[in-house]
Design a protein around this motif. Structure first.
Motif, PDB file in Angstrom:
ATOM      1  N   TYR A  72     -24.454 -21.810  -9.379  1.00 13.67           N
ATOM      2  CA  TYR A  72     -23.974 -21.931 -10.751  1.00 13.67           C
ATOM      3  C   TYR A  72     -25.112 -21.619 -11.720  1.00 13.67           C
ATOM      4  O   TYR A  72     -26.262 -22.030 -11.507  1.00 13.67           O
ATOM      5  CB  TYR A  72     -23.447 -23.346 -11.024  1.00 13.67           C
ATOM      6  N   LYS A  79     -20.273 -18.873 -11.754  1.00 10.77           N
ATOM      7  CA  LYS A  79     -20.378 -19.181 -10.334  1.00 10.77           C
ATOM      8  C   LYS A  79     -20.354 -17.853  -9.579  1.00 10.77           C
ATOM      9  O   LYS A  79     -19.387 -17.092  -9.672  1.00 10.77           O
ATOM     10  CB  LYS A  79     -19.219 -20.062  -9.868  1.00 10.77           C
ATOM     11  N   SER A  96     -16.272 -17.253 -14.137  1.00 10.45           N
ATOM     12  CA  SER A  96     -17.055 -17.619 -15.320  1.00 10.45           C
ATOM     13  C   SER A  96     -16.140 -18.154 -16.410  1.00 10.45           C
ATOM     14  O   SER A  96     -14.962 -17.776 -16.498  1.00 10.45           O
ATOM     15  CB  SER A  96     -17.840 -16.404 -15.852  1.00 10.45           C
TER      16      SER A  96
END
Length: 383
Positions: free
Chosen positions: A144, A138, A94
């Motif tokens: 995502y 992710k 992230s």
């Protein structure tokens, strides 16, 4: 940014082993970002937004603060471990952009990020206000997500509403003190066969091959669907309970202890902790009252009608009769009523009372001998 976090952890450990004072956030920022960009090993940091790097340093610093507060007792809850190095096997990644990064959502429905460009997104709902930050995540399955932080105003809900107690279980996920029973979805149990096939397919692949990575992603997506379905069920039920009730009381269950028993898989599949956490924060958001009672309250042992204790009972006993007042009680509803009573909520105990179970008559009671009928009626003769 895993490398930035690893540099902070390494700098902290080096200072600790050398007996020196921990470097401040300003010192770490200068050493690990500003000065590191001029070196050949970390020159690629210039291609990354400085806001993202600063947020990575803050996250690492916050992790250390949580760790020290946890071991000193300032931070409640389960003890936090020391921050660990990020590895290549950490599938979840992230990055966070604050308002200083000047991110925006274009008219074409794309998310514009600094030094990345415009990324197409699908908003699950319209943003109620201008976001203050966005975190791009992710997960292990390769999906995502963009998580926005926005200010929202709670929707008005009815002020006058009943008060209920909630008994959490496995056969029924939740039983309310008014007699309502919500069936357990058993999401993991239903998807167990698919998960087993995906796991077996993964073990047959050669380590390091592209096919193994495809199988790993497929397994991760199967687990993600289970987690998403469970989270959606918790959100819908918690929102419904908060909207329809003024006060909600639940028992503070020892989920970690129950997870070490033979019911571990079913307990973890239910997800009681995440559900009660949703109830708690939604109650604060909408101005409702949320109460946790002690886990040692004898909710399943006491009669909700006369308050006398009847002692512990095995799980197979679902309906029992109070020895003091003679009332037949439903085990789960009776426990929910006791949960509400222990929290000081005004509920009625009538919903816990049930009819006595039907008893099968013995053979000598159910039938009549033919000889008895002959003696009673002169018209019937026996041979």
């Amino acid at each position: 940014m895993g490398d930035a976090v690893n540099d902070v952890i390494a700098a902290r450990r080096d200072a600790y082993e050398a007996g020196e004072k921990f470097p401040s956030a300003a010192e770490l920022s200068k050493r690990l970002i500003t000065d590191a960009k001029r070196t050949s090993a970390r020159s690629w940091l210039g291609d990354v937004s400085s806001v993202v790097l600063q947020q990575a340093l803050r996250d690492a610093d916050q992790a250390y603060s949580n760790f020290f507060d946890s071991i000193s007792g300032k931070r409640k809850g389960r003890k936090s471990g020391a921050p660990r190095f990020k590895g290549r096997r950490d599938r979840r990644q992230s990055i966070r952009f604050t308002a200083n990064a000047k991110f925006s959502i274009t008219r074409g429905g794309k998310l514009r990020l600094q030094k990345i460009g415009s990324v197409p997104i699908k908003l699950s709902r319209l943003l109620p206000s201008t976001p203050s930050s966005v975190t791009v995540i992710k997960d292990a399955s390769g999906r995502y997500f963009a998580s926005f932080v926005v200010d929202v105003e709670p929707e008005p809900i009815a002020v006058e509403a009943p008060e209920i107690g909630v008994d959490l279980g496995l056969e029924h996920f939740a039983v309310l003190s008014d007699g309502t029973k919500i069936d357990a979805p058993r999401i993991l149990r239903r998807a167990e066969e698919k998960l087993k096939r995906a796991q077996r397919n993964l073990t047959r692949k050669k380590k390091g091959s592209a096919n193994r990575e495809k199988a790993r992603t497929k397994l991760a997506r199967a687990h993600a669907r289970v987690a998403d379905a469970r989270r959606d069920f918790h959100h819908q039920l918690s929102t419904h309970l908060i909207r329809e009730n003024q006060a909600i009381a639940v028992e503070d269950l020892s989920v970690s202890g129950l997870a070490r028993t033979r019911l571990a898989k079913s307990v973890l599949d239910a997800g009681w902790s995440s559900f009660t956490a949703m109830l708690e924060y939604k109650a604060t958001l909408y101005g409702r009252k949320f109460i946790r009672i002690g886990r040692f309250e004898p909710t399943s042992q006491a009669c909700s009608n006369c308050e006398s204790k009847d002692g512990p009972k095995p799980l197979r006993v679902r309906i029992w009769q109070c020895k003091a007042c003679g009332v037949w009680l439903d085990r789960d509803i009776n426990a929910a009523v006791n949960v509400a009573a222990a929290a000081g909520l005004a509920v009625t105990a009538c919903g816990a009372q049930v009819r006595p179970p039907v008893r099968v008559a013995k053979r000598v009671e159910a039938g009549t001998h033919r000889g008895d009928l002959a003696r009673r009626s002169p018209c019937i003769q026996t041979r």
